[in-house]
Write a protein that holds these residues in place. Sequence first.
Motif, PDB file in Angstrom:
ATOM      1  N   GLU A  49     -25.954  10.017   2.289  1.00 37.94           N
ATOM      2  CA  GLU A  49     -24.935   9.220   1.601  1.00 37.94           C
ATOM      3  C   GLU A  49     -24.005   8.430   2.606  1.00 37.94           C
ATOM      4  O   GLU A  49     -23.575   7.511   2.418  1.00 37.94           O
ATOM      5  CB  GLU A  49     -24.188   9.682   0.524  1.00 37.94           C
ATOM      6  N   SER A  50     -24.075   8.988   3.586  1.00 40.57           N
ATOM      7  CA  SER A  50     -22.996   8.743   4.730  1.00 40.57           C
ATOM      8  C   SER A  50     -23.289   9.035   6.098  1.00 40.57           C
ATOM      9  O   SER A  50     -24.371   9.773   6.243  1.00 40.57           O
ATOM     10  CB  SER A  50     -21.700   9.533   4.446  1.00 40.57           C
ATOM     11  N   TRP A  52     -21.680  10.770   8.303  1.00 45.15           N
ATOM     12  CA  TRP A  52     -21.382  12.186   8.316  1.00 45.15           C
ATOM     13  C   TRP A  52     -22.616  12.976   7.897  1.00 45.15           C
ATOM     14  O   TRP A  52     -22.827  14.051   8.317  1.00 45.15           O
ATOM     15  CB  TRP A  52     -20.215  12.507   7.413  1.00 45.15           C
ATOM     16  N   ARG A  53     -23.302  12.768   6.689  1.00 41.16           N
ATOM     17  CA  ARG A  53     -24.343  13.621   6.315  1.00 41.16           C
ATOM     18  C   ARG A  53     -25.535  13.219   7.176  1.00 41.16           C
ATOM     19  O   ARG A  53     -26.266  14.474   7.601  1.00 41.16           O
ATOM     20  CB  ARG A  53     -24.574  13.008   5.023  1.00 41.16           C
ATOM     21  N   ARG A 127     -19.434  22.528   1.779  1.00 41.40           N
ATOM     22  CA  ARG A 127     -18.945  22.403   0.377  1.00 41.40           C
ATOM     23  C   ARG A 127     -19.008  23.996  -0.251  1.00 41.40           C
ATOM     24  O   ARG A 127     -19.999  24.414  -0.157  1.00 41.40           O
ATOM     25  CB  ARG A 127     -19.603  21.084  -0.518  1.00 41.40           C
ATOM     26  N   PHE A 145     -10.710  21.079   3.150  1.00 36.88           N
ATOM     27  CA  PHE A 145     -10.619  19.759   2.716  1.00 36.88           C
ATOM     28  C   PHE A 145      -9.326  19.492   2.303  1.00 36.88           C
ATOM     29  O   PHE A 145      -8.847  18.381   2.239  1.00 36.88           O
ATOM     30  CB  PHE A 145     -11.725  19.620   1.576  1.00 36.88           C
ATOM     31  N   PRO A 180     -15.128  18.159  -1.390  1.00 38.78           N
ATOM     32  CA  PRO A 180     -14.220  17.325  -0.644  1.00 38.78           C
ATOM     33  C   PRO A 180     -13.543  16.150  -1.546  1.00 38.78           C
ATOM     34  O   PRO A 180     -12.369  15.871  -0.949  1.00 38.78           O
ATOM     35  CB  PRO A 180     -15.313  16.663  -0.048  1.00 38.78           C
ATOM     36  N   ARG A 184      -9.468  16.717  -1.111  1.00 39.64           N
ATOM     37  CA  ARG A 184      -8.823  15.944  -0.454  1.00 39.64           C
ATOM     38  C   ARG A 184      -7.696  14.886  -1.161  1.00 39.64           C
ATOM     39  O   ARG A 184      -6.689  14.535  -0.730  1.00 39.64           O
ATOM     40  CB  ARG A 184      -9.739  14.932   0.105  1.00 39.64           C
ATOM     41  N   PHE A 208     -18.918   8.512  -1.918  1.00 37.79           N
ATOM     42  CA  PHE A 208     -18.993   8.731  -0.627  1.00 37.79           C
ATOM     43  C   PHE A 208     -20.005   7.527   0.085  1.00 37.79           C
ATOM     44  O   PHE A 208     -20.462   7.795   1.210  1.00 37.79           O
ATOM     45  CB  PHE A 208     -19.620   9.909  -0.290  1.00 37.79           C
ATOM     46  N   HIS A 233     -11.840   8.756   1.094  1.00 35.41           N
ATOM     47  CA  HIS A 233     -12.263   9.987   1.395  1.00 35.41           C
ATOM     48  C   HIS A 233     -13.072  10.376   2.191  1.00 35.41           C
ATOM     49  O   HIS A 233     -13.407  11.334   2.776  1.00 35.41           O
ATOM     50  CB  HIS A 233     -12.669  10.904   0.080  1.00 35.41           C
ATOM     51  N   CYS A 282     -13.666  15.412  10.081  1.00 37.33           N
ATOM     52  CA  CYS A 282     -14.436  16.332   9.411  1.00 37.33           C
ATOM     53  C   CYS A 282     -15.840  16.703  10.218  1.00 37.33           C
ATOM     54  O   CYS A 282     -16.384  15.497  10.254  1.00 37.33           O
ATOM     55  CB  CYS A 282     -14.741  15.897   8.039  1.00 37.33           C
TER      56      CYS A 282
END
Length: 328
Positions: A49-50, A52-53, A127, A145, A180, A184, A208, A233, A282
Motif C-alpha cells: 500500500e505504501s 514504507w511497505r 504491527r 506508534f 498505527p 498515531r 495508508f 498517518h 518510522c
Amino acid sequence: MFRKSFVAVIAATTLALTACGGGSDTGTSGGSGGGDDTITMGFAQVGAESGWRTANTKSIQEAAEAAGVDLKFSDAQQKQENQIKAIRSYIQQQVDVIAFSPVVESGWDTVLKEAKDANIPVILTDRAVDSADTSLYKTFLGSDFIEEGKKAGEWLVEDSASTEGPVNIVELQGTTGAAPAIDRKEGFEAAIAADPDLTIVESQTGDFTRSGGKQVMEAFLKNTPDIDVVYAHNDDMGLGAIEAIEAAGKVPGKDIKIITVDAVKDGMTALADGKINFIVECNPLLGEQLMDLAAKVVAGEEVPARVVTEETTFTPEQAKEVLASREY
Ligand code: AHR
C-alpha cells in the motif's frame, strides 16, 4: 530441519500431505522437514500500500536471503482474511516460524491458537495485535506508534506557539482498525491537548495509500473552508494530499502545513522541497532483526517480549542533509 513436537508431527500427518516430511527431526518447534538446518519462515505481509511497505518487504526478503532462511512470502492485499488464509497455509506446511504484520489489531486469537497448537512460534513484526493472551506470540518487533503520534503533535504545538487564534487540523488516518492508525491518532491527540487552539476539525481514513489521501483531502477541501494543517498517518497519504491541495490552487507547506509519518524517499523529497513541514520517522528496515529473532525463537532461546525500533524526526533542513544517503 528443526525437530517437530509430537503434536506437530500428528498435525503434519493428518493435515498436510504436501509437507516435506522430516518426521525423524528432533528440534523444539515445528518444521517443514528436509534434513538440514535451514529455517523455513512463513511471512504474511499486509500488502503493497505504501513506499514504507515496499521498503519493508525488500528488507525482509534480502535479510532472509543473507541469513539463509527459506522464506515463504504472501501479500494479503490489505485484507485480514487473506492473511489468515496465508497463516493457515504456513501451519499446514509446518514452517519453523511464522512472522506477520497484522492488517488490523483484532480478530487473531483463533488462528494464533492454531499456530500455537501446532507448536509453530509466531513473531509479530511492525504491527501489534490486541490479543489478551500474549503467549500466542513470542515477540513483537516494531515501532512505538503512540510515540510517533506524540512527536508529530509536539512539533505542531511548538510550531503554533507564536500563532494567535484557532488552528484547524485535518487528519488522514491509516487503515481503520490498524495499530498505527489507532496509536498515531492517540499519541497526536494527547500531545495537541497542550494547546486549546489546536483542533482536529475533520478526520477520515485514507487507508495508508496515496490515492486514498488525495481523495479524502479533496473532500476536506470542499467541505472545510479554513484548513491550516494536515496530519497524515503516513507519507503516501500526505503526498496524495499535496496533489489535492495544489489542484485546489493552494501552496502545500505554506497555505496548509503538512505533517506526516514514515520518512520514505518520496516524503523526504517533498520535505526538502518545503511541501511537507515535518516528518516523524518510522523505520521499515526490520529484516535483519527479524531474522535474528527467528533464529533464536526456533532454537528455543528466550527473546524479549518487545523490541522497539529506534527512530528520529526530520525538518526540511535535516531532510536536505540526509536525502542523498537515504536507503529507502
Ligand atoms: O505499519 C506501518 C505503516 O504501514 C506505515 O507507516 C505505512 O506507510 C504502512 O502502510
